[in-house]
Design a protein around this motif. Structure first.
Motif, PDB file in Angstrom:
ATOM      1  N   TRP A 198       0.818  -1.210   0.000  1.00  0.00           N
ATOM      2  CA  TRP A 198       0.000   0.000   0.000  1.00  0.00           C
ATOM      3  C   TRP A 198       0.854   1.265   0.000  1.00  0.00           C
ATOM      4  O   TRP A 198       0.537   2.240  -0.672  1.00  0.00           O
ATOM      5  CB  TRP A 198      -0.933   0.021   1.212  1.00  0.00           C
ATOM      6  N   SER A 199       1.942   1.247   0.760  1.00  0.00           N
ATOM      7  CA  SER A 199       2.742   2.477   0.824  1.00  0.00           C
ATOM      8  C   SER A 199       3.390   2.765  -0.538  1.00  0.00           C
ATOM      9  O   SER A 199       3.519   3.915  -0.929  1.00  0.00           O
ATOM     10  CB  SER A 199       3.801   2.379   1.922  1.00  0.00           C
ATOM     11  N   ARG A 200       3.745   1.712  -1.266  1.00  0.00           N
ATOM     12  CA  ARG A 200       4.333   1.951  -2.593  1.00  0.00           C
ATOM     13  C   ARG A 200       3.291   2.489  -3.569  1.00  0.00           C
ATOM     14  O   ARG A 200       3.551   3.398  -4.340  1.00  0.00           O
ATOM     15  CB  ARG A 200       4.924   0.655  -3.151  1.00  0.00           C
ATOM     16  N   TYR A 201       2.077   1.907  -3.531  1.00  0.00           N
ATOM     17  CA  TYR A 201       1.013   2.389  -4.401  1.00  0.00           C
ATOM     18  C   TYR A 201       0.693   3.842  -4.077  1.00  0.00           C
ATOM     19  O   TYR A 201       0.507   4.674  -4.961  1.00  0.00           O
ATOM     20  CB  TYR A 201      -0.249   1.545  -4.242  1.00  0.00           C
ATOM     21  N   LEU A 202       0.625   4.122  -2.782  1.00  0.00           N
ATOM     22  CA  LEU A 202       0.242   5.463  -2.373  1.00  0.00           C
ATOM     23  C   LEU A 202       1.295   6.476  -2.826  1.00  0.00           C
ATOM     24  O   LEU A 202       0.979   7.541  -3.349  1.00  0.00           O
ATOM     25  CB  LEU A 202       0.088   5.501  -0.851  1.00  0.00           C
ATOM     26  N   ARG A 203       2.542   6.125  -2.614  1.00  0.00           N
ATOM     27  CA  ARG A 203       3.631   7.002  -3.032  1.00  0.00           C
ATOM     28  C   ARG A 203       3.489   7.341  -4.508  1.00  0.00           C
ATOM     29  O   ARG A 203       3.543   8.504  -4.917  1.00  0.00           O
ATOM     30  CB  ARG A 203       4.973   6.298  -2.787  1.00  0.00           C
ATOM     31  N   SER A 204       3.274   6.297  -5.290  1.00  0.00           N
ATOM     32  CA  SER A 204       3.206   6.473  -6.722  1.00  0.00           C
ATOM     33  C   SER A 204       2.003   7.334  -7.132  1.00  0.00           C
ATOM     34  O   SER A 204       2.126   8.245  -7.957  1.00  0.00           O
ATOM     35  CB  SER A 204       3.127   5.092  -7.358  1.00  0.00           C
ATOM     36  N   SER A 205       0.847   7.065  -6.507  1.00  0.00           N
ATOM     37  CA  SER A 205      -0.344   7.838  -6.864  1.00  0.00           C
ATOM     38  C   SER A 205      -0.206   9.277  -6.426  1.00  0.00           C
ATOM     39  O   SER A 205      -0.650  10.187  -7.118  1.00  0.00           O
ATOM     40  CB  SER A 205      -1.591   7.274  -6.211  1.00  0.00           C
ATOM     41  N   VAL A 206       0.380   9.506  -5.246  1.00  0.00           N
ATOM     42  CA  VAL A 206       0.555  10.868  -4.763  1.00  0.00           C
ATOM     43  C   VAL A 206       1.464  11.624  -5.733  1.00  0.00           C
ATOM     44  O   VAL A 206       1.169  12.749  -6.126  1.00  0.00           O
ATOM     45  CB  VAL A 206       1.128  10.880  -3.339  1.00  0.00           C
ATOM     46  N   LEU A 207       2.525  10.968  -6.155  1.00  0.00           N
ATOM     47  CA  LEU A 207       3.429  11.608  -7.123  1.00  0.00           C
ATOM     48  C   LEU A 207       2.684  11.967  -8.401  1.00  0.00           C
ATOM     49  O   LEU A 207       2.851  13.047  -8.951  1.00  0.00           O
ATOM     50  CB  LEU A 207       4.591  10.667  -7.468  1.00  0.00           C
ATOM     51  N   GLU A 208       1.843  11.038  -8.828  1.00  0.00           N
ATOM     52  CA  GLU A 208       1.073  11.260 -10.043  1.00  0.00           C
ATOM     53  C   GLU A 208       0.114  12.442  -9.868  1.00  0.00           C
ATOM     54  O   GLU A 208       0.041  13.328 -10.711  1.00  0.00           O
ATOM     55  CB  GLU A 208       0.293   9.977 -10.350  1.00  0.00           C
ATOM     56  N   THR A 209      -0.597  12.430  -8.716  1.00  0.00           N
ATOM     57  CA  THR A 209      -1.583  13.493  -8.484  1.00  0.00           C
ATOM     58  C   THR A 209      -0.908  14.843  -8.341  1.00  0.00           C
ATOM     59  O   THR A 209      -1.425  15.858  -8.812  1.00  0.00           O
ATOM     60  CB  THR A 209      -2.399  13.187  -7.216  1.00  0.00           C
ATOM     61  N   LEU A 210       0.234  14.864  -7.692  1.00  0.00           N
ATOM     62  CA  LEU A 210       0.938  16.129  -7.485  1.00  0.00           C
ATOM     63  C   LEU A 210       1.256  16.802  -8.816  1.00  0.00           C
ATOM     64  O   LEU A 210       1.374  18.012  -8.898  1.00  0.00           O
ATOM     65  CB  LEU A 210       2.241  15.890  -6.710  1.00  0.00           C
ATOM     66  N   GLY A 211       1.405  15.968  -9.847  1.00  0.00           N
ATOM     67  CA  GLY A 211       1.734  16.536 -11.148  1.00  0.00           C
ATOM     68  C   GLY A 211       0.517  17.008 -11.939  1.00  0.00           C
ATOM     69  O   GLY A 211       0.645  17.569 -13.002  1.00  0.00           O
ATOM     70  N   GLN A 212      -0.686  16.733 -11.399  1.00  0.00           N
ATOM     71  CA  GLN A 212      -1.896  17.088 -12.148  1.00  0.00           C
ATOM     72  C   GLN A 212      -2.072  18.605 -12.202  1.00  0.00           C
ATOM     73  O   GLN A 212      -1.689  19.327 -11.282  1.00  0.00           O
ATOM     74  CB  GLN A 212      -3.129  16.473 -11.484  1.00  0.00           C
TER      75      GLN A 212
END
Lengths: 315, 298, 526
Positions: A198-212
């Motif tokens: 979960w922490s890896r998925y979250l990290r990745s999604s947060v990074l993705e969202t931050l770029g939106q």
């Protein structure tokens, strides 16, 4: 919304029927069979096995047995275990509290740690801490469960004597504290995998969202950091919600290796023995309940998407 | 195992699909330090499995039971296992099956998961319902029995191909749900609307416009899927559905080390470390890919 | 989120804090041991797992019993006599014995046990010998008269030594309900302990029966914990949680020996490991089977896989028991001789160096249980050795259900060699293993003689020994039976397991041999 849920419930009914039929069929076609356990016992002779085959109805074709099983289920009779002779529903019900306690503890532990770790790693992308967390996460995923379980036992229980080795209670003790002490290690071992993933998925999604774009816009508009963060987190939750939905049934069906290592009387051990003994009534009951929960978990995840992201609509 | 890197394949295939965006991505990818590390590690791991005979004089299968469980020494850098085989040789050769199973099962599972998940998420409605009920079905029924039946037909053992097929065909469900959820969210975004307004076809929208934006969880999933398939392979071996016990794989090396975690800890840690390194490498490469595909960042 | 973390950390601390105060060691009067599997059924006639026997052994008595020195001793009966024709066995029962619930034990219970076992509605797993009984008479509460259909020498071993179950609990129930009776989880017996609590997959608690007929038990209770992982079991012992760990895994024996508070009791277990040779093609040839025996490095397996915790095996009679044929010696490991025998038998080296005859490769796959690391290791050693003499051998490990069940490798009509453990205990009856009448008819039919061994002389001997009551004559017959086992190699006998029971120094009165333990009522802990 209500119409959607009703529609899904209808699909679930058809699906469960299909699952039961397919499962019953392939279970019976698989090599092995419920009498194999007796075949490997020097005390149980061939004539007894022949009689048991008849008594358990195993000399009838599988589709007739399936129909009998189905008729039973529809009337609320789940049948009796081939081996213990006990009602399967009772065998399952008595495992629920221990299983739920362990699985929920691991779940809570995983949520409590995965979120901060995931967000932390995302905000410090490619730092040493982030890379270390990556290594740690995949190490946790790569090493077998028994390794972590036995290592924890050796260090915390055998060497340091901080915690009990295994079981759920000390002999004759019913105190919640005693239960908690027994719970610590299995919950940790079990939570580890979820924390890692979960922490890896979250990290990745947060990074993705931050770029939106909208996050940049919000930032540019001078929205306070805390509100931006909440938005980002909310929008990064979808993969985690998916995973949690997929894992809901595990709260019921347990985790066999952790349970075996820590002598925890959970559902996983019950279902493994049902599987290895080919105890069809018990297997089918476990399968049907798990399947129902799996369907429910996926439905809940779908509903949660819509709550997290108003743009998601189901036609 | 001498094939070019799997993930690079994907990147290059993607490159061909749309020059502007993908070429930019490739350029970015190469600048990524962690990605370079990931490529180097994965390359080294694959090379050491492929070139195992050059790296160790020992056979991974020849038993020498009188010299079992030797501690690490100059002669045996990782010691010997419980039947006297050189552990280093076991780890080196073990990569052959594990990498093949881990990477191909991941690719197969990802391909199915992405295809079905994106179609379901983009189309919605009955297509979505149908695909998602298929996911529920595949997850609910005891697939292991199906494997058991197949193996019985083939005479008692699953060749690597069958195992990859099994792990791939039953390992796509989680990804399909993840991808679909991303699409559900992304299909209503402005950039999709505008692409549609400009007359882009569904296929173009699904794969060129939405997919790059849904890559984040897909790439994380890929890394976990590699490790998952490697461990599942060991579990199948243990249940008797897999390879014979003398064929080393990283997974079964760890399983066989259970009784020796105190006396010969290296027997479990060595394969565990290699699996970790491999998966971390895949993750770093994926991370770099995600960064590279993210046109907005930096 | 950080608040949650803090709370969590606090919980962990709390959970760990009182560690120093509470030690796990069982209190005086409590004896804790562990089994690997959940007992399936505590009715002795309905169970199939060893774990069940390890619990119900404290609960039930038989008419006579074998003590830990291997001697038959009176138990619920005080004496018996057999009529000269061997057809009538009359037992005098011990007066004043009561069931754990206070009801008196009488001859009616003995008769009921026979009725239970022969009831065809009940899921009986053990009935050997009971089918030879024509009738049971109970002229008075302390006399039982068995009338047999034919003279049957194993009657004592099979029926007289079998547990007696209570009529007053079960007698009124129809067969179908006995299959589902609460008795199967909480049995009532005449034994030294009674089950007071059974939490599945966790533990069984047995409390002392203060009015036990032989002696008041010194322990107050026995707790049998159920923990599947063998390494966890050793960790429980190391942490001081157990009074007894029966069967320490050889891989961790050295470590257990170093625990100061533990004593190891070493004894030969009446269980042997074997390679069953399923006779379909080349394995029907006795020369091939003998050659394979020569080609099997048993000493290496004992030394390197069992770490010395095993003894060579030459027949199916435990070597330190009364029935072993002492004149037989195992075939030594002699690959050169094995190869020579095969070449003289008409095999010629073919492609890859593997032997072939009549255009067909000598191909014998090895199979074993994936759950046993010892067998998986032994299989690999055997495979390497067999390949070295030119036998084409693949290795397979599988679960028990897949290995022994319908459509498994035993039934595909081709040569196969299966490694597993077996044993009829300390008793000699082995008819089901070697008599041709026990060869399974087809893939779904059961039968113990799955190796399909068939020898008219063996059949005659096995029939004769059942009818022979004279002990000396029986010994002679069993000696010859073992000679045939050794000569014909229906299975390759690998080794007898040596068991190492770890007992803490706080336990008194516990000892164990091949034949069993000291009576549990004599055990104590302080």
């Amino acid at each position: 919304m209500i119409a959607y849920v009703a529609q899904r419930a209808g699909q679930a009914g058809v699906l469960l029927l299909l699952v039961s039929l397919v499962s019953y069929g392939i279970m019976n076609a698989a090599p092995g069979g419920p009498l194999a356990v007796y075949l490997h016992n020097p005390q149980v002779t061939a004539d007894r096995i022949e009689l048991l085959r008849h008594q358990l109805g195993l000399d009838r074709p599988w589709y007739l047995r399936y129909l009998a099983w189905l008729a039973g289920i529809l009337q609320g009779h789940w049948g009796y275990s081939y081996y213990t002779g006990r009602p399967v529903l009772q065998m399952i019900a008595e495992r629920v509290p221990a299983t739920f306690l362990l699985m929920l503890s691991a779940f809570v532990l995983a949520i409590a740690l995965a979120f901060p770790l995931g967000v932390f790693a995302a905000t410090r992308k490619y730092s040493w801490a982030d890379n270390l967390l990556s290594f740690g996460s995949f190490f946790a995923w790569a090493m077998p469960t028994f390794w972590f379980g036995l290592m924890l036992q050796l260090v915390l229980a055998v060497q340091l004597r901080l915690l009990p080795v295994a079981g759920m209670h000390e002999i004759g003790s019913a105190s919640p504290l005693d239960l908690l002490r027994h719970l610590v290690m299995p919950a940790m071992v079990l939570g580890l995998g979820s924390i890692a993933s979960w922490s890896r998925y979250l990290r990745s999604s947060v990074l993705e969202t931050l770029g939106q774009d909208y996050v940049r816009t919000a930032r540019a508009k001078g929205l306070p950091d805390r509100r931006v963060r909440r938005h980002v987190l909310r929008n990064s939750m979808i993969p985690i919600v998916t995973l949690m939905g997929l894992d809901l049934h595990v709260l019921f069906s347990g985790a066999v290796i952790t349970e075996s290592i820590f002598g925890w009387p959970g559902m996983g051990r019950l279902f493994l023995s049902a599987l290895s003994n080919r105890d069809y009534p018990l297997q089918m009951a476990g399968l049907m309940i798990s399947a129902s929960l799996l369907i429910l978990g996926n439905l809940l995840a779908d509903l949660t998407y819509a709550a997290l992201d108003p743009r998601i609509r189901y036609r | 195992m001498a094939r070019p890197l799997a993930v690079r394949d994907a990147a290059e295939a993607a490159l061909a699909a749309g020059p502007s965006l993908w070429a930019l991505a490739w350029a970015r990818f190469r600048r990524h330090r962690a990605a370079v590390f990931g490529m180097a590690v994965l390359g080294a791991v694959i090379a050491s499995a492929a070139l195992a005979p050059l790296l160790t004089p020992y056979s991974p299968t020849a038993l020498d039971p009188d010299h079992s469980l030797a501690p690490p020494s100059h002669e045996h850098p990782l010691g010997t296992d419980d039947l006297g085989r050189d552990e280093l040789a076991r780890v080196l050769y073990g990569g052959r099956v594990s990498l093949l199973v881990g990477l191909t099962a991941m690719l197969l599972g990802s391909a199915i998961g992405i295809a079905l998940g994106s179609v379901a998420g983009y189309m919605g409605g009955w297509t979505d319902a149908l695909v998602m009920r298929l996911v529920d079905l595949v997850l609910s029924f005891p697939a292991i029995f199906l494997l058991l039946i197949l193996i019985n037909w083939t005479g008692g053992r699953a060749p690597v191909v069958m195992m990859v097929g099994y792990l791939g065909l039953f390992g796509w469900t989680g990804l399909a749900r993840i991808v679909r959820a991303e699409y559900l969210s992304l299909r209503a975004r402005e950039f999709v609307e505008s692409a549609r307004a400009l007359g882009a076809g569904a296929g173009r929208i699904v794969f060129r416009h939405i997919l790059p934006n849904a890559m984040a969880p897909i790439l994380v999933q890929a890394a976990f899927a590699v490790a998952g398939a490697m461990l599942a392979e060991a579990a199948l071996d243990f249940l008797g559905f897999g390879l014979p016990p003398e064929i080393p794989t990283w997974g079964n090396l760890m399983t066989q080390a259970e009784d020796y975690i105190t006396t010969n800890p290296i027997l479990a840690i060595a394969p565990g470390a290699v699996v970790t390194l491999t998966v971390v490498a895949v993750f770093f490469i994926g991370d770099a890919l995600r960064d590279a595909l993210d046109v907005r960042s930096r | 989120m950080s608040k949650g973390l803090l709370l969590l950390g606090l919980c962990c601390l709390l959970a760990a804090a009182p560690a120093g105060l509470a030690t796990a060691a069982p209190p005086a009067g409590t004896f804790v041991t562990v089994v690997s599997e959940n007992p399936d059924n505590l009715n002795p006639y309905l169970h199939s797992l060893l774990a069940s026997h390890l619990v119900y052994r404290y609960v039930f008595d038989s008419l006579y019993t074998i003590d830990y020195r291997g001697q038959w001793q009176p138990a619920l009966a005080t004496s018996y006599k057999v009529s000269p024709d061997g057809l009538t066995w009359t037992f005098t029962l011990r007066p004043g014995v009561r069931w754990a619930d206070g009801q008196p034990f009488t001859s009616a219970d003995v008769k009921y046990t026979w009725q239970l076992v022969t009831n065809r509605d009940i899921h009986i797993t053990y009935a050997t010998g009971f089918d030879k009984i024509a009738s049971v008479d109970t002229p008075d509460p302390t006399t039982v008269v068995y009338r047999l259909k034919e003279p049957y020498a194993p009657f004592r071993d099979q029926v007289v030594g079998a547990p007696i179950v209570p009529r007053h609990v079960l007698g009124a129930l129809p067969g179908d309900q006995i299959n589902r009776a609460p008795f199967n989880q909480k049995p009532v017996g005449t034994g030294p302990f009674a089950v007071s609590e059974f939490v599945t997959d966790d533990h069984v608690t047995l409390v002392a029966n203060p009015s036990y007929w032989r002696a008041r038990p010194r322990l107050q209770r026995i707790i049998v914990r159920i923990v599947p992982d063998r390494n966890t079991q050793v960790n429980l012992l190391r942490a001081g949680d157990l009074s007894l760990l029966a069967g320490v895994p050889p891989a961790r024996l050295d470590e257990v020996r170093r625990i100061p508070s533990v004593v190891i009791k070493r004894y030969l277990s009446p269980v042997y490991a074997l390679v069953q040779l399923d006779e379909y093609e080349f394995l029907r040839d006795v020369t091939v089977r003998q050659a394979l025996d020569f080609a099997t490095p048993k000493a290496s397996i004992i030394k390197n896989v069992m770490r010395g915790q095993a003894e060579p095996a030459v027949s199916d009679m435990v070597p330190n028991g009364p029935w072993a044929n002492k004149r037989l010696a195992p075939r030594p490991y002699d690959p050169a001789r094995a190869r020579k025998m095969l070449l003289e038998d008409g095999f010629t080296p073919g492609p890859g160096g593997f032997l072939a005859k009549g255009g067909k490769r000598l191909e014998i796959p090895l199979w074993t249980l994936s759950s046993s690391p010892y067998f998986v290791q032994a299989m690999q050693i055997i495979a390497q050795a067999w390949r070295a003499v030119g036998v084409y051998t693949e290795t397979h490990s599988a679960s028990a259900a897949a290995l022994f069940g319908q459509n498994g490798p035993q039934w595909n009509g081709r040569d196969a060699a299966l490694i597993f453990s077996w044993g009829q205990g300390v008793l000699p009856q082995n008819k089901i293993n070697w008599h041709s009448m026990y060869i399974p008819k087809d893939a779904t039919a059961p039968g113990e003689n799955a190796e399909r061994y068939s020898n008219p002389e063996m059949d005659r001997l096995l029939d004769a020994v059942d009818r022979t009551l004279d002990e000396a004559r029986r010994h002679a017959l069993y000696d010859r039976i073992q000679e045939l086992e050794h000569r014909d190699v229906p299975v390759i006998f690998l080794f007898w397991f040596t068991s190492n029971d770890a007992v803490t120094t706080r336990v008194r009165g516990y000892d164990v041999t091949t034949f069993g333990t000291t009576p549990p009522e004599e055990w104590s802990t302080y």
